[in-house]
Every structure is written in structure tokens, then in C-alpha cells.
Design an enzyme around this catalytic site. Structure first.
Site, short mmCIF file in Angstrom:
data_model
loop_
_atom_site.label_atom_id
_atom_site.label_comp_id
_atom_site.label_asym_id
_atom_site.label_seq_id
_atom_site.Cartn_x
_atom_site.Cartn_y
_atom_site.Cartn_z
N ASP A 38 0.82 -1.20 0.00
CA ASP A 38 0.00 0.00 0.00
C ASP A 38 0.86 1.25 0.00
OD1 ASP A 38 -2.09 -1.69 0.05
OD2 ASP A 38 -2.31 -1.63 2.23
N ALA A 39 1.96 1.20 0.73
CA ALA A 39 2.83 2.38 0.81
C ALA A 39 3.43 2.68 -0.57
CB ALA A 39 3.94 2.14 1.83
N ASP B 259 0.75 4.22 -2.70
CA ASP B 259 0.55 5.61 -2.31
C ASP B 259 1.62 6.51 -2.90
OD1 ASP B 259 -1.68 5.23 -0.95
OD2 ASP B 259 -0.78 5.27 1.06
N SER C 188 -31.69 16.81 -15.14
CA SER C 188 -31.04 17.50 -14.02
C SER C 188 -31.90 18.69 -13.63
CB SER C 188 -29.63 17.90 -14.39
OG SER C 188 -29.68 18.82 -15.43
N LEU C 189 -31.41 19.48 -12.72
CA LEU C 189 -32.19 20.61 -12.23
C LEU C 189 -31.50 21.91 -12.59
CD1 LEU C 189 -32.90 19.29 -8.62
CD2 LEU C 189 -34.60 19.63 -10.42
N LYS D 215 -31.00 19.12 -1.08
CA LYS D 215 -30.41 18.54 -2.28
C LYS D 215 -29.23 17.70 -1.84
CE LYS D 215 -28.91 19.74 -6.93
NZ LYS D 215 -27.72 18.92 -7.02
N ASP E 137 -25.99 15.46 -1.85
CA ASP E 137 -24.80 15.41 -2.70
C ASP E 137 -24.34 13.96 -2.84
OD1 ASP E 137 -22.88 16.38 -4.28
OD2 ASP E 137 -21.72 17.38 -2.71
N ARG F 44 -27.58 7.53 -13.48
CA ARG F 44 -28.15 8.49 -14.41
C ARG F 44 -27.45 8.47 -15.76
NH1 ARG F 44 -27.86 14.83 -13.71
NH2 ARG F 44 -27.84 15.13 -15.92
N GLU G 103 -31.43 9.34 -4.46
CA GLU G 103 -30.00 9.57 -4.37
C GLU G 103 -29.33 8.51 -3.49
OE1 GLU G 103 -29.48 12.25 -6.15
OE2 GLU G 103 -27.47 13.00 -5.68
N CYS H 131 -3.80 34.35 -32.38
CA CYS H 131 -4.16 33.03 -31.85
C CYS H 131 -2.89 32.27 -31.46
CB CYS H 131 -4.93 32.27 -32.92
SG CYS H 131 -5.16 30.53 -32.54
N CYS I 174 -2.35 29.14 -34.02
CA CYS I 174 -2.02 29.20 -35.45
C CYS I 174 -1.46 30.55 -35.86
CB CYS I 174 -3.24 28.87 -36.30
SG CYS I 174 -4.50 30.15 -36.31
N CYS J 67 -6.76 26.52 -38.48
CA CYS J 67 -6.22 26.60 -37.13
C CYS J 67 -6.19 25.21 -36.50
CB CYS J 67 -7.08 27.54 -36.29
SG CYS J 67 -6.56 27.61 -34.58
#
Ligand code: IVH
Length: 716
Positions: free
Chosen positions: A44-45, A48, A93-94, A129, A131, A150, A186, A430, A433, A454
Site C-alpha cells: 500500500d505504501a 501511495d 437534471s435541475l 439537495k 450530494d 443516471r 440519491e 491566436c 495558429c 487553425c
């Protein structure tokens, strides 16, 4: 010293890029072993330290962050690991609002749409709402059959096996539940559960940034037993397909979900006035820290379902609901550099490169600077913002991050400005280009004039051209497009869309064989050709969308396709259209025809006309049309709707609905709504006070009905 041991501070740009490539591959391989095979091979180290090195290099070279960067994944299985589910009803969605004022506007717009006066009561529900991530649970004959995420709203991932491990979600529904019902809500993780899980997982090297990511990562495990070990929870708050109505109000239906055994939110309330709603919002905001799970706002929904139905949907969200978001979190950091990105449409967008800083649990390295005026301290309306303070490289800036929105720079700290700093000079060429970058009058954006030459735009245009909601050519992902675009060999190069379709024949006559090139095997080349061949005939709207015309995204492409039926018809009308030059001028009839398409306004119409007026575009299009045939749109009559395919004019005063509602209703039923009466009009709905249009209609022998008869006709 080997590259992998070189300190991050000493890496050159090339070395950093090489290291990021190596780390992405190595971390992905270990993730795969951990998640899929459930058999990690490094400690694991060590794992990481791979992730830490990757993060440190990315922080020093943000430009080099790869699209497959491990820091953009949270140890979840790659997408595509699950089957797909097409939602019976889309998962939308909202809309968001951010201030009390916006809430008042939302109320007003609901009333206006419904043609209701301010003394008629409209009840709203208000609830937190959550999360987390939204989920659709489909029950057939009262048994859970599918659970889907979704996804893009139309298609989600099938996560049924994992959802079944969540104790809070009933596997069966009681006898009073309908035969078919999709309960939506949710999936989330409580904060205390999240922290405990973090501790447990820290030992194994796997961590998540926040409860939301943790819930998502836990749900996307290939092995349901891993999901079972994660403390996932659920709230029911909405529904999709049902075989019979579930009730008459939002509130009652959700209570019913509660009776069926679903957890429902105890902070959902019915509110009768704006003041009640706002009081509830501020109360929840005040209690936010005490609420056991993360929430990012309060959702308001019209309570009566018959009103919800009348209000209907915009392209991505319902008109009957909105999310009142909490104010965003803020942090201070240093602005290291301003980079200019060139978008697909040539817009030059300044991006702030920041000293990495954590805001609301997420490390932020980039922020949008919007446009050159924003940097100068001028707002979109020409008025000063930040008291006119400009933004300079070296400034200490205040950044804000709200939900998934790109972080923004709100202000600078004047006392911390370095003495030798200079105002930022926005480039007038730009960066991709070298073409002139011009700013049209009245526009805030500066754009590259290089169009099709471009490279920034060409690659983006190609990418967009083949993307899912455009031509949808599988096997031509970002990497392949870059490869073909940068290939010098004429048998391999793809610089503009028609080249895609000549690739195979160019290959047949060439010695540089695609299948010999790293990353392309014989099988994948065969598949690629097949995918390209399949698109030689393509839906009209897809081709239109693929062209990347400004303001013509998927929704507008569909609108135009439905209305013009054939690509050639749209093109010929667009090429002969003359936009109005001055006030009072209405443009010619072709212009009006484009403008009359429901949902297409002046700005979109102008963009379409401009596109077809540009000679370079016409040339490329002609070449393309030798390779690709756009299919005529088959008008889809809304099943058995009596007005499908008809052109309708509403005139006079309407009493039972607003103009907008009438229009939306007619369009939903497959009709086209026009502003004026002509020979093409099929039906006129006339209210009191109808004048010249009514006369014209009678003169032309067109059927005229009143508002009541309209409702009689369209009721199911
Ligand atoms: S109602 C037709 N209610 O917010 C829209 N959504 O920004 C139905 N969400 O995708 C959604 N809490 O994942 C609704 N109480 C709540 C919610 C909620 C969280 C999420 C949901 C939706 C997203 C939209």
C-alpha cells in the site's frame, strides 16, 4: 539515476511527460489488480507513493495532466465495465438558482407559464439537495429488476447487483404498488461513515476525496461484495415510468415511497409562500453542519402533479423544479500564469494556473478567467467589477468553487500584489495558429480568424465531428484523432472531416499500413473502417450537429432537422436567407422560415446563415457530401396525437394558459407553432380579441377553433 527516482523539482518538461505516462499506466494496472482481480501486488505504501508522485508532477506541470490521469479517477472501475440501461423516461437534471432574488424569479416564471395571478396559491415542496448520485430503481410486479445510474440522462449503467447489497433499498414492494414503477432518488454516504471508511481504507492505500466520490466509487465496484462492505444509503424523492398514477401531489407520492419502505428525507416540507420557502432554506443552511450527510442546496418542486405536467420540461430540466444552491466555498492562492486556450469555435479563453489549493475537499489548480474584460475588471455589462481591480500574474487571488462548476477567480488581494507586477496584456493573435484574433463589436470574446486552418480548431472540430452525439464513429477517440491529424504521410493524414471517409481508399494504395502502426491492430483497423462505412448514411441532425456551427448543439440540430426534413432543404434556405439589416426590416422569407422553427431565435438563425455563407465551409461541405449522405428526417408523429405534423397559429387572448405554455404543449404533441398565418397553416386557435390573423385564416379557409375546443381536441 533512473528517471523514476529523479526528484520532481529536477524534472524537465519532457521527463515529466514521460513520467506521467508511466505512472498512469502503472497506477491503472494496480487499480485493476486491486479492484477487479482483488489481488494487489505492491504494498500500500508503494502504491501511495506512485499516486503522490503523480500528483506532485501534475501540480508542477498542470499543462501535462493527461486525460487518463489517475488523479481524475477515484479508484473506480473504468466506465464500460457495466451493462447499459436505456431509461424509460429520461433522468433530467435541475436548474440552479443562487439568490433569494432568483427564487422569486423562479416563482414568477412558474406563475407566468401557468397564467396564474399572484393571489392564486401554488404550493411547493422544499427538501435538501443530497450530494450523492442519482439512481433509478425499476420494479416490475413489485420486485426490483434493474437499478441504473443516471449516465447521460438517456442511458445509464446497470448497477443492479450492487444496489441489491444496500439494505435500505427494498427488494420487494407491497401489494398496493403498481405493476411497473421506477423509484428514483440519491445514493449517498453519511459523513461519519465516510470518515470511518477512510480510516479503514487508508491502511490499504485507497482513499476518496469526499463522501460523494466515495459513494460513486463504492457503487461502481465490479465485485458486489466490496459494495456490500461500504456504508451506502438512499433517499427516494422522484420517479420515472409508472403503470398508473402514484398520487396527485409530489408530497403524497414521496410519503407513499416511505410507506413502501424507502427512506425519505425528514426535512421535506410543503411551503405556501416564498417567505416560507426562504425561511426553510435558511434554516437548512444554518443546520447544514449538523445534518449527517453532505447537501449542496435545497430543491423546490411544484407540489401538484397536474401543474407539474402542464409545466413540463426544457431540454435538460423540468420547469416545475429548481435547486437553490448554497453559496460556494472560497480559498486564497497565488496566480502563477495565465494561459490562453483556443476552443473549438476559435474563442480565446484565458485560464488561470494556480498554486494548488484545496477548496471544499478538492485540489484546484486551474480556474476560469472568462474573457479579457474580466481580467481587466470589467463585467459583461461594461460596468466595473471588483471595484475595477484587474488581475495580474503574481497576484494573490480569492477563488470559489461551487459544485461541479469550474472554479472561478472572484477577486484579488491588493495588499499582496508584487511591486513589479504589470497589467496582463491579452494576445491579439491566436496562440495555436498565429492568425489574427479579433473581437467583434458588442462581443466579449476574442476569436481566432484561422477557421479551418487553425490546428486548435481543426482537432477540436474533428473530435466533435466524430463524438457520440455527432457522427458517433467508434474507434476514433481523442488519441486516434490526434494521431491522424499529426500524421504527415498522405495515406494517414486526417485534417478535415471528409478525410475520414477517404482514409480507407488512401490506405489501399499505400505502403504505410495502418495495422502496422503501434496501437492499431488488424482487428481494430477493420472495426474502424466498418464504423466509418456505417456512417456514410447518417441522420440529418447528427450531421448538422457535427458541423460545429455556433449555437447549433444537439437540441437545435434536432429542431432544425425536424422542421426542414432534408439537409438540402435547410442548406438551400440558409444560403438564400437574408438577415434583417435594420430595425423594422424582417429579413427575406427564407430568413423568416428559419426563424419560425420552434426554439430557434435570431442568434441561432444568424449562426446558421453565417455558416453557410462562408465559402471555406461550403467547400468542405461539398467534399463531405460526396462521401456522406444525410438521411431525411422521418417526422415522428407523437403517437395518435391529433395535431402531430400540423402547423398551428395561436392568436388573440388565451385564458387558460400562457402563450409559452400553449406553444410548448403543441410542440410536445408534435405540432409546429408559427407566428403568422399562411397557406401552410393547418389550424388557428383564436381567443377573444383576435384580429387580422383570424381574418386571414377565415379568408384562406383554414380551420379556426377557440381555446376550449383546443383543450377538447388535445386531451388524451
Ligand atoms: S429531483 C427531474 N430532488 O440533483 C429532476 N434531485 O442537479 C429530478 N438531487 O440529478 C430530480 N437531491 O441527482 C431531486 N431532493 C432532490 C435531490 C436531487 C439531489 C440530485 C439529482 C439530480 C441532481 C440535479
Amino acid at each position: 539515476m533512473s528517471l523514476s527516482a529523479k526528484p520532481v523539482e529536477d524534472l524537465t518538461v519532457e521527463e515529466a511527460a514521460e513520467e506521467l505516462t508511466r505512472l498512469a499506466a502503472e497506477i491503472a494496472a494496480n487499480d485493476e489488480r486491486y479492484h477487479v482481480a482483488d489481488a494487489p501486488v505492491i504494498s500500500d505504501a508503494d502504491y501511495d507513493s506512485l499516486r503522490l508522485r503523480n500528483a506532485a508532477i501534475e501540480a508542477r506541470f498542470p499543462d501535462l495532466i493527461r486525460s487518463d490521469s489517475p488523479s481524475l479517477r477515484v479508484g473506480a472501475a473504468p466506465s464500460g465495465a457495466f451493462g447499459q440501461v436505456v431509461h424509460a423516461k429520461p433522468m433530467l437534471s435541475l436548474d440552479n438558482v443562487f439568490s433569494d432574488e432568483d427564487v422569486r424569479d423562479f416563482f414568477t416564471s412558474v406563475r407566468r407559464f401557468l397564467s396564474m395571478s399572484s393571489d392564486e396559491e401554488i404550493v411547493f415542496t422544499a427538501e435538501p439537495k443530497i450530494d450523492g448520485l442519482s439512481m433509478s430503481l425499476r420494479y416490475e410486479d413489485r420486485r426490483l429488476v434493474t437499478a441504473a445510474t443516471r449516465g447521460d440522462g438517456a442511458t445509464g449503467e446497470n448497477v443492479t447487483a450492487n444496489i441489491r447489497t444496500i439494505a435500505e433499498i427494498p427488494d420487494r414492494l407491497p401489494a398496493d404498488a403498481p405493476d411497473i414503477v421506477e423509484v428514483r432518488g440519491e445514493v449517498y454516504m453519511r459523513r461519519d461513515d465516510f470518515f470511518a471508511l477512510q480510516q479503514r481504507m487508508a491502511e490499504s492505500g485507497q482513499t476518496f476525496a469526499n463522501p460523494r466520490n466515495s459513494a460513486a466509487g463504492s457503487l461502481r465496484q465490479k465485485n458486489p461484495e466490496i459494495t456490500r462492505s461500504r456504508p451506502l444509503k438512499f433517499f427516494a424523492y422522484a420517479w420515472g415510468e409508472t403503470s398508473e398514477p402514484l398520487g396527485t401531489t409530489q408530497y403524497d407520492v414521496v410519503q407513499r415511497f416511505g410507506e413502501w419502505g424507502f427512506p425519505i428525507n425528514d426535512r421535506m416540507e410543503r411551503c405556501r409562500t416564498i417567505d416560507e420557502i426562504l425561511a426553510h432554506y435558511h434554516q437548512i443552511e444554518e443546520d447544514r453542519a449538523e445534518i449527517a450527510y453532505d447537501i449542496d442546496g435545497v430543491v423546490y418542486k411544484v407540489d401538484r402533479l397536474d401543474l407539474q405536467e402542464r409545466l413540463g420540461f426544457r431540454s435538460r430540466s423540468p420547469r416545475w423544479a429548481t435547486a437553490h444552491k448554497f453559496p460556494a466555498e472560497k480559498a486564497f492562492t497565488e496566480l502563477k500564469e495565465i494561459d490562453i486556450q483556443v476552443g473549438r469555435t476559435g474563442a480565446l479563453t484565458p485560464v488561470a494556473r494556480l498554486e494548488p489549493v484545496t477548496v471544499g475537499g478538492v485540489v484546484v489548480v486551474n480556474a476560469t478567467l472568462h474573457n479579457e474584460d474580466y481580467i481587466k475588471g470589467i463585467g459583461n455589462n461594461g460596468q466595473p467589477i471588483r471595484d475595477g481591480r484587474d488581475i495580474r500574474i503574481g497576484d494573490t487571488v480569492i477563488i470559489q468553487r461551487a459544485g461541479d462548476v469550474i472554479p472561478q477567480i472572484l477577486d484579488i488581494v491588493p495588499e499582496k500584489r508584487p511591486r513589479d507586477s504589470v497589467p496582463y496584456e491579452f494576445p491579439n493573435r491566436c496562440p495555436a495558429c498565429g492568425s489574427h484574433a479579433v473581437r467583434e463589436e458588442g462581443e466579449v470574446v476574442r476569436r481566432c480568424t484561422g477557421g479551418l486552418i487553425c490546428p486548435a480548431q481543426a482537432v477540436e472540430r474533428l473530435r466533435h465531428f466524430v463524438s457520440r452525439n455527432a457522427l458517433d464513429i467508434e474507434g476514433l477517440g481523442e488519441k486516434q484523432i490526434e494521431f491522424f491529424f499529426n500524421a504527415d504521410d498522405p495515406a494517414l493524414s486526417i485534417k478535415s472531416p471528409p478525410d475520414i471517409f477517404t482514409l480507407r481508399s488512401r490506405q489501399e494504395n499505400s505502403l504505410t499500413k495502418l495495422e502496422k502502426i503501434d496501437g492499431f491492430g488488424k482487428v481494430s483497423v477493420g472495426k474502424l473502417y466498418a464504423a466509418i462505412e456505417e456512417r456514410r448514411q447518417v441522420e440529418f441532425w447528427r450531421l448538422l450537429h457535427a458541423l460545429g456551427i455556433r449555437h447549433v448543439g444537439e437540441t437545435n440540430s434536432k429542431r432544425l432537422a425536424r422542421s426542414f426534413v432534408s439537409f438540402a432543404a435547410l442548406r438551400s434556405v440558409a444560403e438564400s436567407a437574408v438577415a434583417p439589416v435594420e430595425k423594422g426590416d424582417d429579413g427575406n422569407s427564407s430568413w423568416q422560415e428559419i426563424n419560425a422553427v420552434g426554439g430557434i431565435g435570431r442568434v441561432v438563425a444568424e449562426a446558421v446563415v453565417d455558416f453557410f455563407a462562408e465559402e471555406h465551409n461550403r467547400e468542405v461541405l461539398d467534399t463531405l457530401l460526396r462521401e456522406v449522405t444525410p438521411l431525411d428526417e422521418t417526422p415522428v408523429p407523437v403517437s395518435s396525437s391529433p395535431v402531430a405534423g400540423k402547423t398551428i397559429v395561436f392568436t388573440g387572448a388565451l385564458e387558460r394558459m400562457s402563450r409559452d405554455e400553449a406553444k410548448a404543449m403543441a410542440e410536445r404533441l408534435g405540432a409546429k407553432v408559427a407566428g403568422s398565418v399562411s397557406k401552410k397553416t393547418d389550424l388557428v386557435v383564436a381567443g377573444p380579441g383576435a384580429g387580422s390573423k383570424l381574418k386571414q385564416a377565415t379568408g384562406l379557409g383554414i380551420e379556426v377553433i377557440d381555446e376550449d375546443q383546443w383543450f377538447e381536441r388535445v386531451k388524451d
